[in-house]
Enzyme design. Sequence first.
Site, PDB file in Angstrom:
ATOM      1  N   LYS A 100       0.862  -1.181   0.000  1.00 16.00           N
ATOM      2  CA  LYS A 100       0.000   0.000   0.000  1.00 16.00           C
ATOM      3  C   LYS A 100       0.893   1.224   0.000  1.00 16.00           C
ATOM      4  O   LYS A 100       1.802   1.332   0.834  1.00 16.00           O
ATOM      5  CB  LYS A 100      -0.870  -0.025   1.282  1.00 16.00           C
ATOM      6  N   GLN A 121       7.425   3.785   3.822  1.00 16.35           N
ATOM      7  CA  GLN A 121       5.999   3.439   3.864  1.00 16.35           C
ATOM      8  C   GLN A 121       5.764   2.143   4.651  1.00 16.35           C
ATOM      9  O   GLN A 121       4.755   2.002   5.343  1.00 16.35           O
ATOM     10  CB  GLN A 121       5.491   3.264   2.421  1.00 16.35           C
ATOM     11  N   LYS A 124       5.714   3.171   8.267  1.00 16.27           N
ATOM     12  CA  LYS A 124       4.568   4.062   8.508  1.00 16.27           C
ATOM     13  C   LYS A 124       3.277   3.258   8.572  1.00 16.27           C
ATOM     14  O   LYS A 124       2.461   3.429   9.474  1.00 16.27           O
ATOM     15  CB  LYS A 124       4.495   5.074   7.356  1.00 16.27           C
ATOM     16  N   LYS A 136       5.189   1.742  -3.146  1.00 19.19           N
ATOM     17  CA  LYS A 136       5.181   3.120  -3.661  1.00 19.19           C
ATOM     18  C   LYS A 136       5.421   3.046  -5.155  1.00 19.19           C
ATOM     19  O   LYS A 136       5.951   2.041  -5.654  1.00 19.19           O
ATOM     20  CB  LYS A 136       6.304   3.933  -2.999  1.00 19.19           C
ATOM     21  N   GLY A 175      -2.741   8.286  -4.222  1.00 23.83           N
ATOM     22  CA  GLY A 175      -2.100   9.489  -4.760  1.00 23.83           C
ATOM     23  C   GLY A 175      -0.854   9.881  -3.978  1.00 23.83           C
ATOM     24  O   GLY A 175      -0.547   9.323  -2.932  1.00 23.83           O
ATOM     25  N   ASP A 176      -0.130  10.827  -4.526  1.00 21.71           N
ATOM     26  CA  ASP A 176       1.020  11.462  -3.866  1.00 21.71           C
ATOM     27  C   ASP A 176       1.261  12.734  -4.674  1.00 21.71           C
ATOM     28  O   ASP A 176       0.334  13.216  -5.339  1.00 21.71           O
ATOM     29  CB  ASP A 176       2.244  10.514  -3.874  1.00 21.71           C
ATOM     30  N   THR A 220      -4.254  13.515   5.469  1.00 25.69           N
ATOM     31  CA  THR A 220      -2.823  13.659   5.790  1.00 25.69           C
ATOM     32  C   THR A 220      -2.580  14.972   6.539  1.00 25.69           C
ATOM     33  O   THR A 220      -1.892  14.999   7.565  1.00 25.69           O
ATOM     34  CB  THR A 220      -1.956  13.589   4.515  1.00 25.69           C
TER      35      THR A 220
HETATM   36  P1  NDP Z   1       0.775  17.786  -4.117  1.00 27.83           P
HETATM   37  O1  NDP Z   1       1.231  17.454  -5.483  1.00 27.83           O
HETATM   38  O2  NDP Z   1      -0.673  17.941  -3.841  1.00 27.83           O
HETATM   39  O3  NDP Z   1       1.505  19.098  -3.606  1.00 27.83           O
HETATM   40  C1  NDP Z   1       2.895  19.173  -3.534  1.00 27.83           C
HETATM   41  C2  NDP Z   1       3.259  20.595  -3.164  1.00 27.83           C
HETATM   42  O4  NDP Z   1       4.663  20.668  -2.931  1.00 27.83           O
HETATM   43  C3  NDP Z   1       2.953  21.596  -4.263  1.00 27.83           C
HETATM   44  O5  NDP Z   1       2.692  22.838  -3.693  1.00 27.83           O
HETATM   45  C4  NDP Z   1       4.267  21.606  -5.054  1.00 27.83           C
HETATM   46  O6  NDP Z   1       4.461  22.789  -5.785  1.00 27.83           O
HETATM   47  C5  NDP Z   1       5.277  21.488  -3.947  1.00 27.83           C
HETATM   48  N1  NDP Z   1       6.484  20.809  -4.433  1.00 27.83           N
HETATM   49  C6  NDP Z   1       6.546  19.612  -5.074  1.00 27.83           C
HETATM   50  N2  NDP Z   1       7.799  19.316  -5.401  1.00 27.83           N
HETATM   51  C7  NDP Z   1       8.544  20.339  -4.952  1.00 27.83           C
HETATM   52  C8  NDP Z   1       9.920  20.622  -4.984  1.00 27.83           C
HETATM   53  N3  NDP Z   1      10.783  19.777  -5.568  1.00 27.83           N
HETATM   54  N4  NDP Z   1      10.339  21.772  -4.408  1.00 27.83           N
HETATM   55  C9  NDP Z   1       9.469  22.607  -3.819  1.00 27.83           C
HETATM   56  N5  NDP Z   1       8.143  22.400  -3.763  1.00 27.83           N
HETATM   57  C10 NDP Z   1       7.698  21.288  -4.327  1.00 27.83           C
HETATM   58  O7  NDP Z   1       1.414  16.648  -3.172  1.00 27.83           O
HETATM   59  P2  NDP Z   1       0.973  16.219  -1.700  1.00 27.83           P
HETATM   60  O8  NDP Z   1       0.522  17.399  -0.932  1.00 27.83           O
HETATM   61  O9  NDP Z   1       0.112  15.047  -1.824  1.00 27.83           O
HETATM   62  O10 NDP Z   1       2.376  15.695  -1.133  1.00 27.83           O
HETATM   63  C11 NDP Z   1       3.290  16.551  -0.438  1.00 27.83           C
HETATM   64  C12 NDP Z   1       4.236  15.708   0.388  1.00 27.83           C
HETATM   65  O11 NDP Z   1       3.479  14.950   1.342  1.00 27.83           O
HETATM   66  C13 NDP Z   1       5.063  14.676  -0.379  1.00 27.83           C
HETATM   67  O12 NDP Z   1       6.319  14.507   0.259  1.00 27.83           O
HETATM   68  C14 NDP Z   1       4.242  13.403  -0.225  1.00 27.83           C
HETATM   69  O13 NDP Z   1       5.031  12.235  -0.374  1.00 27.83           O
HETATM   70  C15 NDP Z   1       3.785  13.568   1.219  1.00 27.83           C
HETATM   71  N6  NDP Z   1       2.618  12.770   1.597  1.00 27.83           N
HETATM   72  C16 NDP Z   1       1.434  12.900   0.925  1.00 27.83           C
HETATM   73  C17 NDP Z   1       0.336  12.162   1.325  1.00 27.83           C
HETATM   74  C18 NDP Z   1      -1.017  12.351   0.720  1.00 27.83           C
HETATM   75  O14 NDP Z   1      -1.967  11.780   1.247  1.00 27.83           O
HETATM   76  N7  NDP Z   1      -1.158  13.139  -0.347  1.00 27.83           N
HETATM   77  C19 NDP Z   1       0.448  11.158   2.398  1.00 27.83           C
HETATM   78  C20 NDP Z   1       1.714  11.174   3.103  1.00 27.83           C
HETATM   79  C21 NDP Z   1       2.760  11.931   2.668  1.00 27.83           C
HETATM   80  P3  NDP Z   1       4.086  22.836  -7.351  1.00 27.83           P
HETATM   81  O15 NDP Z   1       2.600  23.017  -7.396  1.00 27.83           O
HETATM   82  O16 NDP Z   1       4.847  24.005  -7.869  1.00 27.83           O
HETATM   83  O17 NDP Z   1       4.536  21.543  -7.941  1.00 27.83           O
END
Ligand code: NDP
Length: 456
Positions: A100, A121, A124, A136, A175-176, A220
């Site tokens: 997962k 993961q 976690k 993943k 998603g991620d 999250t």
């Molecule tokens: P989204 O794609 O919804 O958002 C990611 C955000 O981070 C955007 O604002 C993006 O900006 C920014 N971002 C992405 N890459 C970079 C980078 N290299 N440098 C700076 N900013 C960056 O992703 P999520 O919110 O889902 O995920 C965010 C984090 O949380 C990740 O590490 C993910 O693995 C983790 N996570 C997510 C979960 C979930 O349920 N969604 C669960 C657990 C962990 P821009 O729009 O410009 O790309």
Amino acid sequence: MIVQLDNEAVAREYVHVVYETVVKRNPYEYEFHQAVKEILESLIPVLSKHPKYMKFGVLERIVEPERLITFRVPWVDDQGITHVNRGFRVQFNSAIGPYKGGLRFHPSVNASIIKFLGFEQTFKNSLTGQPIGGGKGGSDFDPKGKSDNEIMRFTQSFMTELYKYMGQDTDVPAGDIGVGAREIGYMFGQYKRIRGAYEAGVLTGKGIIYGGSLGRTEATGYGCVYFVNEMLQSKGLSFEGSTVVVSGSGNVAIYSMQKAIQLGAKVVACSDSNGYIYDKNGICLDTIRRLKEVERERISEYVKEHPTATYHEGCNGIWSIPCEIALPSATQNEIDEDAARILVSNGVIAVGEGANMPSTLEAIDVFLKAGVLFGPAKAANAGGVAVSALEMSQNSMRYSWQFHEVDDKLHAIMKNIYKSAVQAAEEYGHPGNLVVGANIAGFTKVADAMIAQGVV
Ligand code: NDP
């Protein structure tokens, strides 16, 4: 006493050998090395106390994915030009349940990133207390600037290969970064079409009208704030009246901000991959949500509507904004040692990792030495996968819970994760260190299941 010291020396040497083998066997996979190092070193107290984990070769096995699948993803853009991206799925560990973990679409995606995420993961998912293994996946495809039709063609091509390895009892993606409701919808449609069956539990993060769970979108971010709230309450503190900085403006960031604001905090900054906005009076979440969720715009657009806010090009500077609570929620290694030092000198009290591995090992060290309340990713952001597992439960029951029922369960799970991490940290001689506590609590369940199932 002498025996204990000997055991510790043996455990330390064992960890060293396993880590060196990982580095040698996976050259240039720096993110994967970093994740393995952080976890293995914190396991030394458990290995000293329970040599059975060494005897059964648990570490050698746990650092090697059960399977790493890579595949070609060809697709045609709106101009008729053919592109080829690379798809990945790592099926890391199935000791306690089906694989997962989410799918990430971002140009930086490679085997190292996917393996670090899959490895994390595993622990976690164990921490959530639910029966889910670690996986993943993703692609180096960049969804930015693509039309809906291009996204659909890409995700359909991606799923046409990935479906072979999925199943509600085998591997359940979600998603991620770069994969939200739109992408999950297209992927579910293609999976269903190929399989000729409505297997709702094969993907999570689905839309509510076709098998999704209420509360998954928020999970999250809300979960991270619930976790930080537990840390604060242990010191008689709370979000009420605090100043908060959140990096990112995606799924995790938006719902962390929403819950923090509901709990009485003032969120003064957030970012995207181009830069960050700062408003000392508190940023308007409605505008952020419209810009990012509906219009898919850049965060720089925010200042056009809110002249009291300022926009700053580049991401790192966000950590120089004074705050009591920092919630890094964008991506890996976004807080380095220097950024951590600035946060500490500006009086940060608590850091909750919404993103995966957002702090470097050096930054974590700075926080721990300064006595900052530090919620590591695998504990603080486990709420998303926890509610994904609740989505699978609802799909199996063919029944849906109300939002408040899911949210109550999420809240209870986050409290429980906090408690397990605190207890494990205390039991193994590192009171208050939730990095060690979360790693140990996540590890023991997976390791015991691996031993029980024999050498497989
Ligand atoms: P989204 O794609 O919804 O958002 C990611 C955000 O981070 C955007 O604002 C993006 O900006 C920014 N971002 C992405 N890459 C970079 C980078 N290299 N440098 C700076 N900013 C960056 O992703 P999520 O919110 O889902 O995920 C965010 C984090 O949380 C990740 O590490 C993910 O693995 C983790 N996570 C997510 C979960 C979930 O349920 N969604 C669960 C657990 C962990 P821009 O729009 O410009 O790309």
